[in-house]
Each structure stands twice: as C-alpha cells, then as structure tokens.
Write an enzyme that holds these catalytic residues in place. Structure first.
Site, short mmCIF file in Angstrom:
data_model
loop_
_atom_site.label_atom_id
_atom_site.label_comp_id
_atom_site.label_asym_id
_atom_site.label_seq_id
_atom_site.Cartn_x
_atom_site.Cartn_y
_atom_site.Cartn_z
N LEU A 1 -3.30 11.86 4.45
CA LEU A 1 -2.63 12.69 3.45
C LEU A 1 -3.64 13.66 2.85
O LEU A 1 -4.76 13.28 2.50
CB LEU A 1 -2.04 11.80 2.36
CG LEU A 1 -1.13 12.49 1.35
CD1 LEU A 1 0.20 12.86 1.99
CD2 LEU A 1 -0.89 11.57 0.15
N ARG B 1 -7.26 20.94 0.59
CA ARG B 1 -8.71 20.70 0.61
C ARG B 1 -9.15 20.84 2.07
O ARG B 1 -9.42 19.85 2.75
CB ARG B 1 -9.06 19.33 0.05
CG ARG B 1 -8.67 19.16 -1.39
CD ARG B 1 -9.40 18.02 -2.07
NE ARG B 1 -9.09 16.72 -1.52
CZ ARG B 1 -9.57 15.58 -2.00
NH1 ARG B 1 -10.42 15.60 -3.00
NH2 ARG B 1 -9.24 14.41 -1.47
N ARG C 1 3.11 9.65 2.37
CA ARG C 1 2.09 8.92 3.11
C ARG C 1 2.72 7.82 3.98
O ARG C 1 2.22 7.50 5.06
CB ARG C 1 1.10 8.29 2.13
CG ARG C 1 0.02 7.45 2.79
CD ARG C 1 -0.68 6.56 1.75
NE ARG C 1 -1.36 7.32 0.73
CZ ARG C 1 -2.60 7.78 0.86
NH1 ARG C 1 -3.28 7.57 1.97
NH2 ARG C 1 -3.16 8.44 -0.13
N ASP D 1 0.03 3.20 -3.50
CA ASP D 1 -0.67 2.09 -2.86
C ASP D 1 -0.30 0.76 -3.50
O ASP D 1 -0.16 -0.26 -2.81
CB ASP D 1 -2.18 2.32 -2.93
CG ASP D 1 -2.64 2.74 -4.33
OD1 ASP D 1 -1.79 2.85 -5.23
OD2 ASP D 1 -3.85 2.95 -4.51
#
Length: 920
Positions: free
Chosen positions: A669, A673, A729, A834
């Site tokens: 993911l 950037r 994700r 998560d």
C-alpha cells in the site's frame, strides 16, 4: 694596391672626397682584424685541447680533473645516484614482466585447451539435454495416456431445460409425504447450472397489496443483490413467491390465495420446484397457509403444525425483526462476564391454562407415585416458582403479563411487554427459558422463534423446554452447541443442570449463539441467503464462487534495472533458495467444489465463530494429499525438512515442507511517495518465491508519467483504488493468484532472509498471521477500558500487517463478511486496519498470531514521516480496540509468548554442519 694606386693617380680623393690614405688604412685594419679572429677561433681551441690532454696524462690519477671517471665515481653525485637506482629497478621489473608474460602465455595456452574441452562438454550436455527432453516428453505423453485410461475426461452434462408446459409426474398419496425425491424436479437443477432462482413480483398479483410494506421492501432489496436470482424463468431451478407477512384487515381468504398461487405462470399444475415464503415480523403471525393446498411447493415460514411440516422439504425460518435496518452493535451487550444477574428468566402468559396452573391440583409427590400430570405446563409453573422462592439463585419468572399480552396461538405462551423491555431483561439473564406450546401438534410457532431470536441477540443462552420443537434451519444447524433442548418432564432437573455448566461451556455456547444470530438471523439478506443455501445444499449444487475485487491497472513504464542493495544481499553464507526462473506459479485451485456439499455440510454450517458457510470451501482443509496445514502442539525443537531429510545445505536449497512448490504475492500500500516506493520495490529484486507485486495506489492523483519503475524479475501490478482507504490493503484483488499474501508497507525495510524465514513459518501455520513487529493490548483498570501498547515486551497479541503473511481467505472475510461498522471506523480514523485484521483472525481461529525474529520495528531510515508518527495515532488506536470489542461482543485477541527464531538464520555455520531445526 691597384685600387690605392688608382686613387692616388686620380688626385687622392675618393667618392667621398676623403684622402686615399685614410681609406687604405681602414682596409688594412679590417684585414688584420679578420686574420686575428681566425687565428683565435681555430688555433686556440687546438692548443687548449692539447694542453688539457697533457695534464690528464699525469701519473697522479687523483689530480685529473677533466678526464673520464669510472661508474662508481660518477654515482657519487646525489641525483645521478637516484637515476642509477631507477635504472636498476626498471631493469628488474622488466625481467619480472618478461617472466610473467611467459607464464601467462603458458596459462593462456592451457585455458585455450580447457575452453575447447568445455565447448565439447557443452555440446555433449546439449545432446544429453535434448535426449532428456525427449524422454520427459515421452514420459508425459505416456502419463497422460495412462491418466486418460484410468481417469477419462468428463465433459459437462448437457443442460436439461424442460418445456414450459412439461408433463407432470404423479403426486404422492398425500402432500404430507412430499420429499425431494418425489416432489422436486432435479432435471431443472443440473450440478453446473449455478442454481438460478426466479422470484415472482408480488405486486403483479392481488395478494401483493396485502403484504406488510416493510417485509416486501426488505425482500425486494435483498433479491436485487442476490447472485442466484435470474430474470429468465425458463432456466430457473427454483421459483420463489413471497406471500407473507400479511396485514390483517386486507388479508385474502384462503380459497382466493390458493387460486392465485395455482394461477402463477410457472406453477405447472402442482407447484414443483416452487418455494412459498411467509416471513413473520411479529410474534402473532398466523399460519394462514395451513388450510391451503400447496401441492409440491416447499414452504418456508416460522409456524408449522405437525401435520403440515415435511422434514427435509419445508424450512423453518427465523423472524424478520430487522427488516430494513442493520443491527446496532453498540446496543448489543458484551459476552462477558459469563454469569449475569439472573440465572434464568421467563415472562409469558397462557390464557387457556393460567387458571389451572395457579391452582395446584396435584402435588409432585402424587405424580411421582405414578399419577400422570394433568398438564406439563402446570408442573413447569410450580417448579419454576419453587426455584424462585428458594432464593438459591436469582431467577425471574412471571406467568402473568403486567400489560396486555401479545396475540398468540392456542396453548402458546404469549410474549409480554414491548421488545425493548424484553431485551433489557434478557441482558441481565444468563439463560432464557423458552416454553414450547402445550399442544404437541404445534412443532414451532412465531412466538417461540421470536423468543429464540431475542435471546441469541443479547447473549442469553436459550433453554428450550420441549424436545419435539423444530428450531429454525434445524436440518443444517446443530442447536445443541448454542442452546439447551430439554424435555418437559425434566423440568425438576433444569435448575441442577443449569448450575452444573462450567463458565467455559457457557461462553462457548454464547459465542456460538452470537455467530448463529449474526450469520442466519440478523438481517433480511441473511434470512433469504440462508433459505437459498439450504435448498442448494439439499440438492448438492456447489455455491457460487465468492467475488473478487477487479483490479484496475494503472499503466506504467518499467525497464529500469533494479540495483542490488548491499544491505539486502548481505545474507552471510545463507542460501535463501533458488530464484524462480519459470513464469509465476499460482496456487492450485480448489478441487472439491462438487463434493463439499455432501461431505462437509454440518462442519461448514456450524463452524463458529467464523461464517465459513458463505464460501465454497475452507482453505485450511487438507486439499492435496501432500499438503500439511498446521503446526503441532509440540515444544522445543521441531524438524521441518523438505521430506527427504538431509543437512542444512539441503534445507536451505529447497523450500521444504509438504508443498514442494509455492510462491507468495506482495501487496504494498502506498500514497504519493514515489521515491520511497521505488526504493522498496528495488529491494525486492532477486527475492525467491516471489510471484507478483501488487502495488495498491491509494491516492486519487496518478503516478508521474515519467516515473520509471524498476524491473525486479516479476510482474508489478499497480492497482488504482476508488478512494483513499486503508481497507484497500485487504481487498481480495483478482490479480492475486497465490494463497500466501505478504502485506507490506512502502517504507518497510526487511532483509530477504527475514522474508524467507517468515514465509517458511507461515507455510507451517497457514491459518494464522505470521509477521515481524508485535504489539499487545492491555486493560486500563482506572478507566475500565482497553489500551493499545507498542512497548517492547516478551508478550504480544497482535502482529502488525505492515509486514506480515496471511492467507487470501482472510481478505474475503475482511472485505465482504466482517461487520461494515469496523471498516467504517477504519475509514473514519484512517487507522486501525491492522488491528481489525488481527481481531478477525483471532476471532475465527481462537489462536494468537506468530511473531518471527526479534525485530520490533521495520521503518527505513530517512523515509518521510508516516501516519503512525502523528500524535493522535495511539489515541485513535485505543478507541478502535474498544469499539471492536463492542462489535464482537468480547475481546478475541489472545496473548502469547511464542516467538519463532531459527538457528539456521541466526548462527553462521557451515552448510554441512547446519542443523535442520527451528528453535521455538
């Protein structure tokens, strides 16, 4: 002289008018000067040379100044000595170079001989390889021939499509005797049909105007989204018509409803392959189908008489309480503590037998002596009142409603009060008594199913008094795992039985009941899907495959050769395994689609607390003969060789385990950037057993057009998402062809040996999350809430999915089955995905995750700041944990001090000395 004479004769005057004497003297001087210079320049050097030579001939050699000297004497001069040394050094180097040249010439000659020998060997090897390929090809051909002889290839059966007016087959002697074998047309439902279902539009028929608007609206909304519903009635396997719940004032007469049913366009005189659904939203729903001839049509409703119910053919459904709304998880009480205020509770009223129940006509002593009780309900009332009066336990039983009781069927216990009041009492009760109707001919009623629904909703364990009852979906659900079904004659033993159940068993039954309620009862979609699933399971048609998330690829340029990061390649003397040179290898597909329904019906419908019934298979079943799924319960050292034993060298050179060939997919993911992402992708270059990299581009802004993506030897799929969500994700992308998924952040910094070791461990525990950074939860005593903790600890309960392996199966569960409220909170905080995955896996497996290596963090140095560095990050995670606990009803996370480190990956030992053990 002649010139001078001529000048004198001419008067002694030249051209210039000067006297001739002056001119003549000038000539003489020039001549003399020239002669003198000639003598000096010629004879003087000769004389000087002779003189000097004569001096050097003297006997005293030490007095010679200009004569030649010897070499040693000449080198006494400093700079001349340096030149001499240089000359000597150059001479020696020239000699050495000459010797080396001759040596190299000899080596070149030898190498040329070896090259010729290698060329011959290569030619021979090519010939041998060609022969081996021919042998392999012949062997494969022979193998295919043998397989064709022993296992002939089966073609799909021809689709049977009966005509619209197909001939009817004889009815059984009585509709009461209808079963699938004599009242269902299997020719309309081939195994490969996909189970198409046609749903009639109730508004097209007169009885449609009598339906409850909420039930009709919820039913239509569910039908629109169901994968089995088709608009082509000619290919349908089952035909469904909704006839209830009907509103009392406008309810049609039974004869009119029967006429309308028989006039359905695909009824075909007897209604075979039809399903009549009568849903109840209230406890007082009447059984108006009882007096209607339904032919061979199946019936699904909440109320059945014994003479009406056909086991294995009709379906008892749950009430549709939440018709157009999702259940509010925040209002559902937690599953702990196990014991509540009241041991059990009951509220109800039965008008017909109330007077006789309050008057004790006979004593229990008289009944024990052999006198049969006049009514079991009388004994139940007396016994329960005695338990309440004994005050041994807090119990609450009321046999008279404070307000007007709800309408009910004869001999049925009517509900008291409003739904909210009943739920408040059940939230305080460990057990909820459900007394079946006194008339044993009434096998199930809407009132009983409503009591069962409410008890399961709030976590009160149902205690059903009356073993003749047919609970909802009883042919596929093992109700003894979530409820107690006790014969009425054992009413005197109920108190003892309830007191003897351990806390662990109570919690297990409560969790199973919560699972059944969430999966089969809670919403209209669950009820309709369950009804279809029961019919499909009965006729042994496999479920439709779960949908995968289509991956919309972002075009990108690749070709930039990925460099080798020395930190990544520094694995010491470890051999991580062969780098796959073949095309990506997908995990084998599931092969039991047509046998699962017959073999695993009860296991799939009753697997609590995981909704495994929604999927055509459970991925942790032993599919292949050579596939081993779980670690044992042993401790200490455990050999994990590749089936052939051997030393550490053999262990490292092969993947090992019981599946000799397997790969994994990296799901990364990222959000705007690019430089960090490119560096992370380059670090994956040369990683063994890597199948593919799926980059989830989580930004609405596309990558730069001039961005050159690295070539790492495997495909890189850049997937575009609809919105910026951390839930992306865990989407089950259709581009993921492997069971193993390595979820990794774009700034995670892991070595290849760490990744390989994590993959090996996951293959031994495929049902768990296996990763690197561990975290744990803790109970905050002052605030009476849960906290998220990331401090270094020997104990953990979570493994962050920023660097973790998990099975693709959990991606389906996370995206399509897990409560939507959890995903909504993840989107709200842009955090906690998560934690949500750890909650889900621990809830399904009742096992903690596995942490590998001692690594606690994985961020790369110098990377831009991540979301986890925000000050509110930990505060939001505290809130997430407490909210997830409310949704699940308990804390599913489990603590563990189990960590896997391998001697093979920690100790630098020679290959022939390395042991094939995993240290735990």
């Amino acid at each position: 002289l002649m010139t001078g004479y001529t000048m004198l004769r001419n008067g002694g005057v030249g051209n210039g008018g000067q006297p001739w004497v002056l001119r003549w003297s000038s000539r003489i001087r020039l001549t003399w000067l020239s002669f003198t210079l000639f003598i000096i320049l010629v004879f003087f050097p000769l004389i000087a040379h002779y003189y000097l030579t004569t001096i050097d001939d003297a006997d005293d050699a030490g007095k010679r100044i200009f004569g030649p000297r010897t070499g040693n004497e000449l080198c006494e001069v400093k700079h001349v000595q340096d030149l001499c040394r240089i000359r000597e050094s150059v001479s020696e180097e020239l000699l050495q170079l000459e010797a080396k040249r001759q040596e190299l010439n000899s080596e070149i000659a030898k190498l040329n001989l070896k090259i010729e020998a290698c060329k011959k060997s290569i030619e021979n090897a090519k010939q041998d390889l060609l022969q081996l390929k021919n042998v392999i090809s012949q062997t494969e051909h022979s193998y295919k021939e043998l397989m064709a002889q022993n296992q002939p290839k089966l073609s799909l059966p021809i689709r049977l499509l009966p005509d619209k007016d197909d001939a009817t087959f004889p009815l059984p002697k009585s509709n009461r005797n209808c079963r699938l074998h004599n009242c269902f047309d299997y020719s309309r439902c081939p195994l490969t049909s996909g189970f198409p279902v046609y749903v009639y539009n109730s508004d097209d028929y007169p009885f449609g105007s009598s339906l409850d608007p909420l039930i009709k609206q919820a039913f239509e909304a569910t039908v629109r989204t169901n994968v089995y519903v088709t608009e082509n009635a000619n290919i349908a396997c089952v035909y469904i018509i909704l006839v209830g719940e009907m509103q009392e004032p406008v309810m049609p007469k039974p004869t009119e409803l029967e006429q309308q049913l028989h006039s359905l366009p695909y009824w075909r005189t007897d209604g075979h392959n039809h399903l009549i659904i009568n849903l109840s939203r209230k406890s007082e729903t009447q059984n108006f189908i009882y007096n209607i001839s339904t032919g061979r049509a199946m019936i699904a409703q909440s109320t059945f008489y014994d003479a009406q119910y056909r086991p294995g053919f009709d379906i008892v459904v749950s009430p549709l309480v939440h018709a157009m709304s999702e259940p509010n998880f925040l209002e559902i009480p937690p599953q702990v503590p196990v014991k509540r205020k009241y041991l059990f509770s009951f509220q109800g009223e039965k008008i017909e037998s109330l007077r006789s129940s309050l008057q004790e006509v006979r004593s229990f002593e008289e009944e024990i002596e052999g006198n049969a009780p006049a009514d079991y309900d009388d004994r139940i009332i007396t016994t329960l009142k005695a338990v309440q009066d004994s005050k041994l336990d807090f119990v609450l039983v009321e046999f008279t409603c404070k307000n007007q009781p709800k309408a009910s069927l004869p001999t049925e216990w009517a509900l008291c009060g409003e739904r909210d009041d009943r739920l408040e009492l059940l939230k305080l009760s460990t057990f909820a008594l459900i007394i079946t109707p006194g008339d044993t001919r009434l096998v199930i009623s809407a009132g009983c199913t409503m009591r069962l629904f409410e008890a399961l909703e709030v976590g009160a364990i149902p205690v059903v008094l009356g073993e003749q009852v047919q609970l909802p979906y009883n042919d596929v659900i093992r109700w003894n795992e979530a409820a107690l079904i006790i014969p009425k004659p054992r009413i005197t033993e109920v108190h003892f039985l309830l007191r003897s159940i351990s806390d662990n068993d109570l919690l297990a039954m409560r969790r199973q009941g919560r699972f059944l309620w969430e999966t089969y009862f809670s919403t209209s979609d669950n009820v309709f899907s369950t009804v279809l699933a029961i019919i499909r399971t009965r006729i042994q048609i496999p479920a439709a495959p779960i949908r995968e998330e289509p991956a919309v690829e972002i075009p990108h340029r690749s070709g930039k050769a990925a460099g080798t990061d020395p930190n990544m390649a520094d694995n010491g003397d470890l051999d991580l395994g062969p780098v796959e040179t073949e095309p990506p290898y997908a995990s084998p597909k599931y092969l039991r689609n047509f046998t699962l329904t017959a073999m695993d019906i009860y296991r799939n419908w009753n697997s609590a607390p995981g909704p495994f019934h929604l999927f055509p298979y459970t991925p942790f079943d032993p599919v292949l003969p050579s596939e081993a799924k779980f670690l044992g319960s042993g401790t200490g050292f455990r050999p994990i060789g590749g089936g052939a034993g051997g030393s550490g060298k053999e262990f490292q050179a092969a993947l090992g385990g019981n599946v000799p060939r397997e790969q994994f997919t990296v799901v990364m993911l990222t959000y705007e950037r690019e430089e960090v992402l490119m560096n992370s992708l380059e670090r994956l270059n040369g990683l063994p057993y890597l199948n593919k990299v799926v980059v989830v581009w989580n930004s609405p802004k596309l990558p730069s057009e001039d961005l050159l993506w690295p070539d790492i030897g495997v495909p890189i799929m850049v997937v575009r998402t609809e919105k910026n969500s951390l839930n992306n994700r865990f989407l089950p992308w259709d581009e993921i062809d492997t069971e193993a998924i390595l979820s990794i952040d774009d700034d995670a910094h892991l070595r290849h040996d760490e990744i390989m070791f994590g993959f090996r461990v996951w293959r031994e525990a495929r049902d768990r999350i296996v990763g690197f950074p561990g975290r744990y939860h803790a109970w905050d005593i002052p605030h009476q809430s849960w906290l998220y903790n990331s401090n270094y600890s020997c104990e953990l309960s979570m493994v962050l999915t920023g660097a973790a392996f998990f099975h693709k199966y959990y991606a389906y569960l996370y995206s399509y089955v897990m409560p939507q409220a959890i995903r909504d909170m993840v989107d709200e905080y842009i955090n906690c995905e998560d934690i949500a995955m750890n909650f889900l896996v621990s809830h399904l497996t009742r096992k903690p995750p596995i942490k590998v290596t001692s690594r606690w963090t994985f961020r790369c140095p110098g990377c831009p700041q991540a979301l986890s560095h925000d000050d509110s990050h930990f505060h939001e995670r505290h809130k997430c944990i407490n909210f997830f606990v409310k949704v699940y009803g308990y804390m599913p996370l489990l603590y563990t001090q189990f960590r896997v480190d391998s001697v093979l990956f920690k100790t630098r030992l020679p290959h022939d000395k390395t042991k094939c053990f995993k240290f735990i």
